[in-house]
Design a protein around this motif. Sequence first.
Motif, PDB file in Angstrom:
ATOM      1  N   UNK A  48       0.850  -1.184   0.000  1.00 40.93           N
ATOM      2  CA  UNK A  48       0.000   0.000   0.000  1.00 40.93           C
ATOM      3  C   UNK A  48       0.889   1.238   0.000  1.00 40.93           C
ATOM      4  N   UNK A  49       0.557   2.198  -0.853  1.00 42.46           N
ATOM      5  CA  UNK A  49       1.351   3.422  -0.985  1.00 42.46           C
ATOM      6  C   UNK A  49       0.517   4.637  -0.612  1.00 42.46           C
ATOM      7  N   UNK A  50       1.166   5.771  -0.339  1.00 43.85           N
ATOM      8  CA  UNK A  50       0.417   7.002  -0.072  1.00 43.85           C
ATOM      9  C   UNK A  50      -0.519   7.326  -1.232  1.00 43.85           C
ATOM     10  N   UNK A  51      -1.741   7.759  -0.918  1.00 45.67           N
ATOM     11  CA  UNK A  51      -2.737   7.991  -1.961  1.00 45.67           C
ATOM     12  C   UNK A  51      -3.114   9.465  -2.116  1.00 45.67           C
ATOM     13  N   UNK A  52      -2.397  10.356  -1.467  1.00 40.06           N
ATOM     14  CA  UNK A  52      -2.662  11.789  -1.603  1.00 40.06           C
ATOM     15  C   UNK A  52      -2.481  12.194  -3.064  1.00 40.06           C
ATOM     16  N   UNK A  53      -3.498  12.803  -3.698  1.00 41.66           N
ATOM     17  CA  UNK A  53      -3.381  13.170  -5.126  1.00 41.66           C
ATOM     18  C   UNK A  53      -2.172  14.045  -5.427  1.00 41.66           C
ATOM     19  N   UNK A  54      -1.758  14.853  -4.449  1.00 43.40           N
ATOM     20  CA  UNK A  54      -0.607  15.730  -4.667  1.00 43.40           C
ATOM     21  C   UNK A  54       0.692  15.096  -4.174  1.00 43.40           C
ATOM     22  N   UNK A  55       0.610  13.871  -3.705  1.00 41.90           N
ATOM     23  CA  UNK A  55       1.793  13.227  -3.120  1.00 41.90           C
ATOM     24  C   UNK A  55       2.443  12.209  -4.017  1.00 41.90           C
ATOM     25  N   UNK A  56       2.490  12.503  -5.334  1.00 36.62           N
ATOM     26  CA  UNK A  56       3.066  11.537  -6.265  1.00 36.62           C
ATOM     27  C   UNK A  56       4.525  11.244  -5.930  1.00 36.62           C
ATOM     28  N   UNK A  57       5.271  12.237  -5.452  1.00 37.20           N
ATOM     29  CA  UNK A  57       6.690  12.034  -5.174  1.00 37.20           C
ATOM     30  C   UNK A  57       6.876  11.053  -4.023  1.00 37.20           C
ATOM     31  N   UNK A  58       6.109  11.229  -2.949  1.00 37.70           N
ATOM     32  CA  UNK A  58       6.187  10.288  -1.822  1.00 37.70           C
ATOM     33  C   UNK A  58       5.765   8.894  -2.262  1.00 37.70           C
ATOM     34  N   UNK A  59       4.750   8.821  -3.122  1.00 41.80           N
ATOM     35  CA  UNK A  59       4.295   7.516  -3.604  1.00 41.80           C
ATOM     36  C   UNK A  59       5.349   6.803  -4.425  1.00 41.80           C
ATOM     37  N   UNK A  60       5.975   7.518  -5.361  1.00 38.58           N
ATOM     38  CA  UNK A  60       7.012   6.902  -6.189  1.00 38.58           C
ATOM     39  C   UNK A  60       8.235   6.529  -5.353  1.00 38.58           C
ATOM     40  N   UNK A  61       8.574   7.371  -4.378  1.00 43.95           N
ATOM     41  CA  UNK A  61       9.718   7.063  -3.511  1.00 43.95           C
ATOM     42  C   UNK A  61       9.449   5.781  -2.720  1.00 43.95           C
TER      43      UNK A  61
END
Length: 254
Positions: free
Chosen positions: A88-101
């Motif tokens: 499971x990854x961060x799902x914040x729409x503006x948090x693409x960088x945290x998700x990819x990291x």
Amino acid sequence: MGDEVPVGLTRLWRLPAESRLGRPAALDVDRVVRAAVALADRDGLAGVTLGKVAAELGFTTMSLYRHVGSKEELLVLMGDEATGPAPELPTDPDGWRAGLRAWAYALRAVHARHTWLPHLPISGPPSGPNAVSWMDACLRALRGTGLDWAEKVGIMTLLSGYVRSSSQMSLDMAEGRRGSGLDQPQVEREYGRALAGLVDAERFPEVAALFTSGLFEAAPAPAGDPELAEFEFGLDLILDGVAAAVTAAEHRAR
């Protein structure tokens, strides 16, 4: 009727086979693949053959062909099994960088658990259920960016390739150091000292300046992991490039 699913994908997705009368089979795809993964974890990828997997299970090699069509198919099955489902990854729409990291670090951790995975031959695009779950997780991280599908797939391919090559290099370097008694900073110091005396400053001016800069003599940061720092550096460069692409997509949408 629609097109039939190729038998390799049927096994990869564990789709039900045609029912057969009689006793349940003593062997199935899951048992074969799990035994092969355990063998690779123990002996490396070179130690996996159909004959050795069969011996581990107490069957003949020919009996495996009912469940795995070839060594190449077995490798695909092993890769999907060892990779496992995406986290499971961060799902914040503006948090693409945290998700990819998080995605990149999670994949790197999988490679650390199964050190043969980065060396697994790539026979085609991701096609197993676990591999597809990693694709979906990466694309979800990029969902709110405004990037088009081609850009998203390109980013996913670049990021997964970076994690794979970084893991492969770390493992290969660790293997190369084995038996030398030297850690990576010591290896780099020996390398820098040796090349500093060989490189001609007139022929290779920038490389000569590099070897006389003291970079290879610098002690690592206390309690630091040089390989992790290198991974983070490269990952940040990629994510900075993604940020530029996201900004360009936002400008196009205006």
